[in-house]
Motif scaffolding. Structure first.
Motif, PDB file in Angstrom:
ATOM      1  N   LEU A  52     -16.450  -1.235 -21.101  1.00  0.00           N
ATOM      2  CA  LEU A  52     -15.225  -0.793 -20.444  1.00  0.00           C
ATOM      3  C   LEU A  52     -14.507  -2.023 -19.893  1.00  0.00           C
ATOM      4  CD1 LEU A  52     -13.317   1.306 -19.124  1.00  0.00           C
ATOM      5  CD2 LEU A  52     -14.911   1.360 -17.181  1.00  0.00           C
ATOM      6  N   PHE A  53     -13.236  -2.180 -20.249  1.00  0.00           N
ATOM      7  CA  PHE A  53     -12.439  -3.308 -19.779  1.00  0.00           C
ATOM      8  C   PHE A  53     -11.419  -2.823 -18.754  1.00  0.00           C
ATOM      9  CE2 PHE A  53     -13.773  -4.383 -24.100  1.00  0.00           C
ATOM     10  CZ  PHE A  53     -14.340  -5.633 -23.905  1.00  0.00           C
ATOM     11  N   ILE A  54     -11.367  -3.533 -17.623  1.00  0.00           N
ATOM     12  CA  ILE A  54     -10.413  -3.226 -16.561  1.00  0.00           C
ATOM     13  C   ILE A  54      -9.578  -4.474 -16.319  1.00  0.00           C
ATOM     14  CG2 ILE A  54     -10.130  -2.398 -14.197  1.00  0.00           C
ATOM     15  CD1 ILE A  54     -13.007  -1.355 -14.350  1.00  0.00           C
ATOM     16  N   THR A  55      -8.263  -4.358 -16.422  1.00  0.00           N
ATOM     17  CA  THR A  55      -7.388  -5.513 -16.255  1.00  0.00           C
ATOM     18  C   THR A  55      -6.190  -5.158 -15.383  1.00  0.00           C
ATOM     19  OG1 THR A  55      -6.148  -4.967 -18.259  1.00  0.00           O
ATOM     20  CG2 THR A  55      -8.030  -6.446 -18.505  1.00  0.00           C
ATOM     21  N   SER A  56      -5.670  -6.191 -14.701  1.00  0.00           N
ATOM     22  CA  SER A  56      -4.443  -6.048 -13.914  1.00  0.00           C
ATOM     23  C   SER A  56      -3.962  -7.448 -13.549  1.00  0.00           C
ATOM     24  CB  SER A  56      -4.692  -5.232 -12.644  1.00  0.00           C
ATOM     25  OG  SER A  56      -3.516  -5.158 -11.862  1.00  0.00           O
ATOM     26  N   GLY A  57      -2.912  -7.890 -14.210  1.00  0.00           N
ATOM     27  CA  GLY A  57      -2.430  -9.242 -13.954  1.00  0.00           C
ATOM     28  C   GLY A  57      -3.482 -10.276 -14.306  1.00  0.00           C
ATOM     29  N   ASP A  58      -3.896 -11.058 -13.309  1.00  0.00           N
ATOM     30  CA  ASP A  58      -4.929 -12.071 -13.525  1.00  0.00           C
ATOM     31  C   ASP A  58      -6.338 -11.501 -13.380  1.00  0.00           C
ATOM     32  OD1 ASP A  58      -2.997 -13.995 -13.924  1.00  0.00           O
ATOM     33  OD2 ASP A  58      -2.906 -14.552 -11.799  1.00  0.00           O
ATOM     34  N   PHE A  59      -6.443 -10.234 -13.003  1.00  0.00           N
ATOM     35  CA  PHE A  59      -7.762  -9.626 -12.791  1.00  0.00           C
ATOM     36  C   PHE A  59      -8.309  -9.089 -14.109  1.00  0.00           C
ATOM     37  CE2 PHE A  59     -10.334  -5.812 -12.019  1.00  0.00           C
ATOM     38  CZ  PHE A  59     -11.333  -6.351 -11.228  1.00  0.00           C
TER      39      PHE A  59
ATOM     40  N   LYS B  32     -15.002   7.109 -11.221  1.00  0.00           N
ATOM     41  CA  LYS B  32     -13.988   7.117 -10.154  1.00  0.00           C
ATOM     42  C   LYS B  32     -13.858   5.706  -9.611  1.00  0.00           C
ATOM     43  CE  LYS B  32     -12.769   9.317  -5.748  1.00  0.00           C
ATOM     44  NZ  LYS B  32     -13.172  10.316  -4.724  1.00  0.00           N
ATOM     45  N   LEU B  33     -12.634   5.178  -9.616  1.00  0.00           N
ATOM     46  CA  LEU B  33     -12.379   3.824  -9.147  1.00  0.00           C
ATOM     47  C   LEU B  33     -11.526   3.875  -7.882  1.00  0.00           C
ATOM     48  CD1 LEU B  33     -12.766   3.563 -12.392  1.00  0.00           C
ATOM     49  CD2 LEU B  33     -11.727   1.321 -12.067  1.00  0.00           C
ATOM     50  N   ILE B  34     -11.979   3.141  -6.886  1.00  0.00           N
ATOM     51  CA  ILE B  34     -11.218   2.988  -5.648  1.00  0.00           C
ATOM     52  C   ILE B  34     -10.873   1.512  -5.506  1.00  0.00           C
ATOM     53  CG2 ILE B  34     -11.219   3.317  -3.150  1.00  0.00           C
ATOM     54  CD1 ILE B  34     -13.387   5.433  -3.531  1.00  0.00           C
ATOM     55  N   THR B  35      -9.602   1.228  -5.313  1.00  0.00           N
ATOM     56  CA  THR B  35      -9.152  -0.157  -5.233  1.00  0.00           C
ATOM     57  C   THR B  35      -8.288  -0.367  -3.995  1.00  0.00           C
ATOM     58  OG1 THR B  35      -7.864  -1.874  -6.339  1.00  0.00           O
ATOM     59  CG2 THR B  35      -7.183   0.391  -6.719  1.00  0.00           C
ATOM     60  N   SER B  36      -8.332  -1.563  -3.453  1.00  0.00           N
ATOM     61  CA  SER B  36      -7.491  -1.902  -2.307  1.00  0.00           C
ATOM     62  C   SER B  36      -6.167  -2.498  -2.747  1.00  0.00           C
ATOM     63  CB  SER B  36      -8.222  -2.893  -1.388  1.00  0.00           C
ATOM     64  OG  SER B  36      -8.509  -4.086  -2.109  1.00  0.00           O
ATOM     65  N   ASN B  37      -6.044  -2.673  -4.069  1.00  0.00           N
ATOM     66  CA  ASN B  37      -4.841  -3.296  -4.633  1.00  0.00           C
ATOM     67  C   ASN B  37      -3.949  -2.214  -5.211  1.00  0.00           C
ATOM     68  OD1 ASN B  37      -2.921  -4.804  -5.973  1.00  0.00           O
ATOM     69  ND2 ASN B  37      -4.403  -6.354  -6.651  1.00  0.00           N
ATOM     70  N   ILE B  38      -2.716  -2.176  -4.787  1.00  0.00           N
ATOM     71  CA  ILE B  38      -1.809  -1.120  -5.240  1.00  0.00           C
ATOM     72  C   ILE B  38      -1.301  -1.357  -6.661  1.00  0.00           C
ATOM     73  CG2 ILE B  38       0.373  -2.121  -4.440  1.00  0.00           C
ATOM     74  CD1 ILE B  38       1.081   0.690  -3.367  1.00  0.00           C
ATOM     75  N   ASN B  39      -1.520  -2.560  -7.193  1.00  0.00           N
ATOM     76  CA  ASN B  39      -1.078  -2.856  -8.558  1.00  0.00           C
ATOM     77  C   ASN B  39      -1.778  -1.945  -9.556  1.00  0.00           C
ATOM     78  OD1 ASN B  39       0.589  -4.909  -7.666  1.00  0.00           O
ATOM     79  ND2 ASN B  39      -1.018  -6.477  -7.872  1.00  0.00           N
ATOM     80  N   ASP B  40      -1.063  -1.569 -10.608  1.00  0.00           N
ATOM     81  CA  ASP B  40      -1.631  -0.680 -11.623  1.00  0.00           C
ATOM     82  C   ASP B  40      -2.758  -1.366 -12.383  1.00  0.00           C
ATOM     83  OD1 ASP B  40       0.002   1.432 -11.028  1.00  0.00           O
ATOM     84  OD2 ASP B  40       1.523   0.912 -12.510  1.00  0.00           O
TER      85      ASP B  40
END
Length: 319
Positions: A82-89, A40-48
């Motif tokens: 496990l790889f997690i990406t979003s833009g520059d993240f 379960k991932l909780i993020t403060s960033n609304i980006n997908d």
């Protein structure tokens, strides 16, 4: 934040604007065990966010813009990321570092399979060339079934991730076929014993297990060749063209019966069997629609050649 992390012990990973929990994480897993891990991932960033595994399967849902629910399925071989990406993240998580890995002891007759459950379906034993051919279907739950290995004279064909067709040749005096698999529920070995019960009568189509074994000189074909030769000899003596009608018809029959009957498409997930019977062992199943060569047709079944193998499929599985 560190105090909260400690209170929820071992289940949280804080990474900048990400909090990751593993609700069903265990303290240890076995090497080569199939792991079904939830995250379960909780993020403060609304980006997908985008997710991927270097090996294995992954799917996820997004119940709200800030929460992701992941289901991971992979083989615990020490190299699972496990790889997690979003833009520059970009973030990578070595899943094997979340738990301890134990190695299963390699005892005699251990088939190398670590599973939650393993069952043998429809074992068939027949005499072939002074040996016993044993075939059966293996059904498992959460198993590294592709690692199944017992003898040097065997064949394992995966039907899906939890099912496979298997056959092996045994000495003619074998009474029981015994092996062990490691059961993850009881954390111990379980013994599988298959009694060898030979069929009373030989099924001639068992020779189809050898994909290249198709003999032209069968008793019927030899008789037809003798008749053709006889009428040709008579024709040479009497020089009457009508005498060639029978050998021409018989020759056409031989050509039709021996040569392939064209090509068709076998539907994905169709069961290819050793024999044209419902209870015959399934040894192959295509993952996608596959073009096959048609060799013979018998009532409800068609004999095909696929990927160098010969077997039988139900007629409705062809298009």
């Amino acid at each position: 934040m560190r105090i909260i992390f400690f209170l929820f012990s071992f289940l949280f990973l804080y990474a900048g604007n990400l909090i990751i929990t593993y609700p069903n994480l265990q303290k240890f897993y076995y090497k080569n065990q199939i792991i079904n891990l939830k995250a379960k991932l909780i993020t403060s960033n609304i980006n997908d966010l985008n997710f991927s595994l270097n090996k294995g399967e992954i799917n996820y849902t997004k119940p709200n813009p800030y929460v992701y629910l992941l289901n991971l399925r992979y083989k615990n071989d020490g190299n699972n990321t496990l790889f997690i990406t979003s833009g520059d993240f970009n973030k990578s998580i070595n899943l094997s570092s979340l738990y301890k890995t134990k190695v299963v002891e390699n005892i005699p007759k251990f088939c190398n399979v670590i599973a939650q459950n393993l069952k043998i379906i429809n074992p068939i034993s027949t005499n072939i060339n002074n040996k016993i051919l044993l075939s059966f279907t293996i059904k498992t739950k959460n198993a590294n079934l592709e690692d199944f290995k017992l003898t040097n004279d065997e064949n394992l064909t995966m039907i899906n991730k939890n099912e496979a067709a298997y056959f092996t040749y045994l000495p003619k005096n074998t009474k029981n076929f015994i092996f062990y698999y490691f059961n993850t529920d009881i954390q111990n070995y379980k013994k599988i014993s298959i009694p060898i019960i030979l069929k009373e009568k030989t099924i001639s189509t068992q020779t189809d297990i050898n994909p290249e074994e198709k003999t032209f000189f069968t008793p019927v074909n030899i008789l037809i060749l003798v008749i053709i030769a006889f009428f040709i000899l008579i024709f040479l003596i009497y020089q009457k063209i009508l005498l060639l009608i029978i050998p021409i018809i018989l020759s056409i029959y031989l050509i039709i019966s021996i040569f392939p009957k064209g090509e068709k498409v076998l539907k994905k997930d169709s069961k290819v069997r050793i024999l044209p019977t419902q209870n015959s062992t399934v040894f192959y199943s295509p993952l996608v629609d596959t073009k096959v060569e048609i060799l013979n047709i018998k009532k409800n079944y068609t004999k095909i050649k696929i990927d160098g193998k010969t077997g039988w499929v139900k007629n409705e599985n062809l298009k």
